[in-house]
Design a protein around this motif. Structure first.
Motif: not given
Length: 151
Positions: A13-16, A63-67, A70-73
Motif C-alpha cells: 500500500p505504501f508504494f501504491s 523499514l523492510a516491511q514498509t519500504a 528485505f533485499w537491503l536487510l
C-alpha cells in the motif's frame, strides 16, 4: 521519480500511494516514512535472518516491511557479517543518485560500508532500485543490524 517498470513493488500500500500519486503526495509519504523511522529507540525484540544468522531490530523490520526492502536487510547483513573482522562497528550508507548522477556513475544507487570514521571498506552498486528514500544510514554492530536511533 522512478517509474514502476524499474523495480517490482509487490503491491505494498505504501508504494501504491507513492508511485500512483502526484509529486506532492510522494514527498509527503517519504517524509512520513522518515518520521516513522525516527520513532524507533532501542528495541524490545530482535529478529533473526536465517540466511546468515544475523539479528535485526524492530526499526529495521519496519523499514523492510514498509519500504519492501528485505533485499537491503539481506545485503547489509551479509556484507556487515563479512566485515566484522575489520571493525566491530560498521556503518551502512545507502545513497540513491539523481538521474543526472546515475548517468554519470552508470548505476542508480550505492551502499558504502565503513567504520564510521571515514574508512570505507567496500561499496555495492545497484543498477536499478525502487527504494523510496534518497539516503539512509544503518549500523551493524555485534551481528545486529539497527537504525542509528536504536543504537
Amino acid at each position: 521519480m522512478p517509474s514502476p517498470q524499474r523495480g517490482v513493488l509487490h503491491g505494498h500500500p505504501f508504494f501504491s500511494l507513492l508511485f500512483n500519486a502526484n509529486t506532492t503526495t510522494m514527498e509527503t509519504n517519504i517524509q512520513h516514512l522518515k518520521e516513522q523511522l525516527e520513532q524507533f529507540h532501542g528495541s524490545q525484540q530482535l529478529f533473526a535472518l536465517p540466511l546468515c544468522r544475523t539479528r535485526y531490530t524492530e526499526g529495521i523490520r519496519f523499514l523492510a516491511q514498509t519500504a519492501n526492502a528485505f533485499w537491503l536487510l539481506t545485503d547489509a547483513s551479509v556484507m556487515g557479517k563479512s566485515l566484522m573482522s575489520k571493525s566491530r562497528f560498521i556503518t551502512i550508507d545507502f545513497k540513491r543518485y539523481t538521474q543526472a548522477e546515475a548517468e554519470t556513475h552508470g548505476y542508480d544507487a550505492v551502499i558504502a560500508y565503513s567504520d564510521g570514521n571515514g574508512t570505507v571498506f567496500t561499496e555495492q552498486r545497484y543498477h536499478i532500485t525502487d527504494f523510496p528514500l534518497e539516503q539512509i544510514r544503518l549500523f551493524f554492530v555485534d551481528n545486529i543490524l539497527l537504525l542509528p536511533s536504536e543504537y
